[in-house]
Enzyme design. Structure first.
Site, PDB file in Angstrom:
ATOM      1  N   GLY A  74       0.480  -1.483  -0.023  1.00 37.82           N
ATOM      2  CA  GLY A  74       0.027  -0.764   0.260  1.00 37.82           C
ATOM      3  C   GLY A  74       0.907   1.226   0.083  1.00 37.82           C
ATOM      4  O   GLY A  74       0.543   2.311   0.671  1.00 37.82           O
ATOM      5  N   TYR A  81     -19.136   8.598   1.897  1.00 39.52           N
ATOM      6  CA  TYR A  81     -18.042   7.294   2.166  1.00 39.52           C
ATOM      7  C   TYR A  81     -18.850   6.578   1.409  1.00 39.52           C
ATOM      8  O   TYR A  81     -18.404   4.919   0.898  1.00 39.52           O
ATOM      9  CB  TYR A  81     -17.877   7.254   3.742  1.00 39.52           C
ATOM     10  CG  TYR A  81     -16.711   5.929   3.963  1.00 39.52           C
ATOM     11  CD1 TYR A  81     -15.544   6.617   3.357  1.00 39.52           C
ATOM     12  CD2 TYR A  81     -16.984   5.249   4.200  1.00 39.52           C
ATOM     13  CE1 TYR A  81     -14.463   6.255   3.129  1.00 39.52           C
ATOM     14  CE2 TYR A  81     -15.439   4.347   4.741  1.00 39.52           C
ATOM     15  CZ  TYR A  81     -14.660   4.932   3.893  1.00 39.52           C
ATOM     16  OH  TYR A  81     -13.476   4.351   4.351  1.00 39.52           O
ATOM     17  N   LYS A 131     -16.133  -1.610   4.522  1.00 40.23           N
ATOM     18  CA  LYS A 131     -15.034  -1.996   5.231  1.00 40.23           C
ATOM     19  C   LYS A 131     -15.308  -2.507   6.738  1.00 40.23           C
ATOM     20  O   LYS A 131     -14.884  -2.719   7.286  1.00 40.23           O
ATOM     21  CB  LYS A 131     -14.828   0.247   6.399  1.00 40.23           C
ATOM     22  CG  LYS A 131     -13.818   0.812   5.152  1.00 40.23           C
ATOM     23  CD  LYS A 131     -12.220   0.235   5.538  1.00 40.23           C
ATOM     24  CE  LYS A 131     -11.359   0.868   4.234  1.00 40.23           C
ATOM     25  NZ  LYS A 131      -9.866   0.405   4.076  1.00 40.23           N
ATOM     26  N   ALA A 145      -5.778   8.151  -1.351  1.00 40.54           N
ATOM     27  CA  ALA A 145      -6.856   7.378  -1.722  1.00 40.54           C
ATOM     28  C   ALA A 145      -8.085   8.314  -1.545  1.00 40.54           C
ATOM     29  O   ALA A 145      -9.326   8.296  -1.493  1.00 40.54           O
ATOM     30  CB  ALA A 145      -6.770   6.467  -1.160  1.00 40.54           C
TER      31      ALA A 145
HETATM   32  N1  NAD Z   1      -5.928   8.613   4.874  1.00 40.35           N
HETATM   33  C1  NAD Z   1      -7.460   8.847   5.251  1.00 40.35           C
HETATM   34  O1  NAD Z   1      -8.259   9.318   5.747  1.00 40.35           O
HETATM   35  C2  NAD Z   1      -7.238   7.022   5.864  1.00 40.35           C
HETATM   36  C3  NAD Z   1      -8.673   6.917   6.979  1.00 40.35           C
HETATM   37  C4  NAD Z   1      -8.822   6.062   7.345  1.00 40.35           C
HETATM   38  C5  NAD Z   1      -8.738   4.880   6.863  1.00 40.35           C
HETATM   39  N2  NAD Z   1      -7.795   5.005   5.097  1.00 40.35           N
HETATM   40  C6  NAD Z   1      -7.465   3.589   4.800  1.00 40.35           C
HETATM   41  O2  NAD Z   1      -6.114   3.890   4.686  1.00 40.35           O
HETATM   42  C7  NAD Z   1      -5.309   2.553   3.734  1.00 40.35           C
HETATM   43  C8  NAD Z   1      -4.583   3.709   2.760  1.00 40.35           C
HETATM   44  O3  NAD Z   1      -5.026   4.074   1.667  1.00 40.35           O
HETATM   45  P1  NAD Z   1      -4.402   6.060   2.050  1.00 40.35           P
HETATM   46  O4  NAD Z   1      -4.728   6.703   2.568  1.00 40.35           O
HETATM   47  O5  NAD Z   1      -2.364   5.637   2.386  1.00 40.35           O
HETATM   48  O6  NAD Z   1      -4.314   5.990   0.364  1.00 40.35           O
HETATM   49  P2  NAD Z   1      -3.054   5.719  -0.569  1.00 40.35           P
HETATM   50  O7  NAD Z   1      -3.458   6.040  -1.913  1.00 40.35           O
HETATM   51  O8  NAD Z   1      -1.131   6.512  -0.220  1.00 40.35           O
HETATM   52  O9  NAD Z   1      -3.163   4.403  -0.478  1.00 40.35           O
HETATM   53  C9  NAD Z   1      -4.021   3.380  -1.282  1.00 40.35           C
HETATM   54  C10 NAD Z   1      -3.493   2.066  -2.082  1.00 40.35           C
HETATM   55  O10 NAD Z   1      -3.957   1.261  -2.255  1.00 40.35           O
HETATM   56  C11 NAD Z   1      -3.187   0.633  -3.644  1.00 40.35           C
HETATM   57  N3  NAD Z   1      -4.310  -0.081  -4.278  1.00 40.35           N
HETATM   58  C12 NAD Z   1      -4.910   0.294  -4.680  1.00 40.35           C
HETATM   59  N4  NAD Z   1      -5.793  -1.047  -5.409  1.00 40.35           N
HETATM   60  C13 NAD Z   1      -4.750  -1.872  -5.420  1.00 40.35           C
HETATM   61  C14 NAD Z   1      -4.640  -3.049  -5.910  1.00 40.35           C
HETATM   62  N5  NAD Z   1      -5.735  -3.662  -7.296  1.00 40.35           N
HETATM   63  N6  NAD Z   1      -3.219  -3.651  -5.742  1.00 40.35           N
HETATM   64  C15 NAD Z   1      -2.607  -3.885  -4.304  1.00 40.35           C
HETATM   65  N7  NAD Z   1      -2.763  -2.422  -3.620  1.00 40.35           N
HETATM   66  C16 NAD Z   1      -3.583  -1.342  -4.319  1.00 40.35           C
HETATM   67  C17 NAD Z   1      -2.524   1.878  -3.671  1.00 40.35           C
HETATM   68  O11 NAD Z   1      -1.304   1.298  -4.426  1.00 40.35           O
HETATM   69  C18 NAD Z   1      -2.132   2.574  -3.113  1.00 40.35           C
HETATM   70  O12 NAD Z   1      -1.070   2.167  -2.549  1.00 40.35           O
HETATM   71  C19 NAD Z   1      -6.509   2.444   2.641  1.00 40.35           C
HETATM   72  O13 NAD Z   1      -7.634   1.128   3.421  1.00 40.35           O
HETATM   73  C20 NAD Z   1      -7.854   3.690   3.210  1.00 40.35           C
HETATM   74  O14 NAD Z   1      -8.886   3.566   2.594  1.00 40.35           O
HETATM   75  C21 NAD Z   1      -7.212   5.888   4.989  1.00 40.35           C
END
Ligand code: NAD
Length: 255
Positions: free
Chosen positions: A14, A156, A163, A196
């Site tokens: 990720g 959302y 989730k 994301a």
């Molecule tokens: N940013 C926020 O506010 C927040 C809050 C709570 C939870 N999250 C969760 O944190 C996690 C990481 O997201 P982030 O915010 O760091 O954004 P980010 O965009 O940096 O990371 C998302 C990742 O998902 C990967 N991804 C997408 N499709 C894929 C696939 N087919 N195979 C493998 N990897 C894939 C992308 O390559 C990327 O690295 C997610 O699950 C997101 O829902 C984010």
């Protein structure tokens, strides 16, 4: 950093850029002396991700699109060959087609729903399936979730449903893997500006609400999340499994 991950090997998925929550976590794992395998999504993503993995001194930098079973198989085969074991896994990914993420749940297409579920939830089960046999001395499996699983939060949409499935998966996997001394937990951060997050309509409203309404009146950052992840990956977290750990400046307790 009081957490010690010396002699531990972990897989971090990720990382897409330096704002990724996974990168914040990886930096804290690295600082705690863990050795890390890291993944990039595809050839287009690799040039942005690779320098970050080099910064982490990652000896294994491999492609992993979780929709491609052969890449998952190759990834775990490489880990087994290199280390013969794995101590922790971070699953930090989510995706939904833009139109399905932006539409209200009522209008979500079947195709979009299944794709979001596959990449954001089923992949966690699948990666855990491959990781578990390598966790020969027990281990820690982590994923990233969001409060929209528990409450209906404006914009959302389908991701809230996904989730909720992810959090239920944490509980069932914790139950199934507990006898192997493998702990399974989710981290639920407050809003953080990442790629994301930019897909969620009016994400700035999440940021404003978190700052204004959370008891601590500040946002959390990826380093804060990384410190919690490092703790949960460590032996210090013995006895903690099957839980969703909020790191949101207390936002989720406010009525
Ligand atoms: N940013 C926020 O506010 C927040 C809050 C709570 C939870 N999250 C969760 O944190 C996690 C990481 O997201 P982030 O915010 O760091 O954004 P980010 O965009 O940096 O990371 C998302 C990742 O998902 C990967 N991804 C997408 N499709 C894929 C696939 N087919 N195979 C493998 N990897 C894939 C992308 O390559 C990327 O690295 C997610 O699950 C997101 O829902 C984010």
């Amino acid at each position: 950093m009081i957490v010690d991950l010396t002699n531990k090997q972990g897989l971090v998925t990720g990382i897409t850029n330096e704002n990724s929550i996974a990168f914040g976590c990886a930096k804290q794992f690295h600082e705690a002396n863990a050795e890390l395998a890291t993944t990039f999504l595809n050839a287009k993503a690799e040039p942005y991700m690779r320098p970050l993995a080099v910064q982490l001194q990652s000896p294994l930098i491999l492609p992993c699109d979780v929709q491609k079973e052969e890449e998952i198989i190759a990834l775990f085969a490489a880990i087994e060959k290199k280390w013969g074991k794995l101590d922790f896994l971070l699953h930090s990914m989510a995706f939904a087609p833009k139109i399905d993420l932006e539409n209200q749940l009522l209008d979500c297409t079947k195709e979009g729903f299944l794709k979001a579920m596959d990449i954001s939830c089923y992949s966690f089960i699948r990666l855990s399936k491959y990781a578990a046999p390598l966790m020969k001395n027990g281990g820690s499996i982590l994923t990233m979730t969001y409060y929209g699983s528990q409450k209906a939060i404006l914009n959302y949409n389908v991701m809230g449903v996904v989730k909720a499935g992810l959090e239920a998966s944490v509980r069932y996997l914790a139950y199934e893997l507990g006898p192997k001394n493998i702990r399974v937990n989710a981290i639920s951060p407050g809003p953080i500006k990442t790629r994301a997050a930019s897909g969620i309509p009016n994400f700035y409203e999440y940021i404003e609400a978190a700052e204004q309404r959370s008891p601590l009146h500040h946002l959390v950052d990826t380093k804060n999340v990384g410190n919690l992840a490092a703790f949960l990956a460590s032996d210090a977290a013995i006895g903690i499994t099957g839980q969703v750990h909020y790191i949101d400046a207390g936002y989720s307790i406010v009525g």
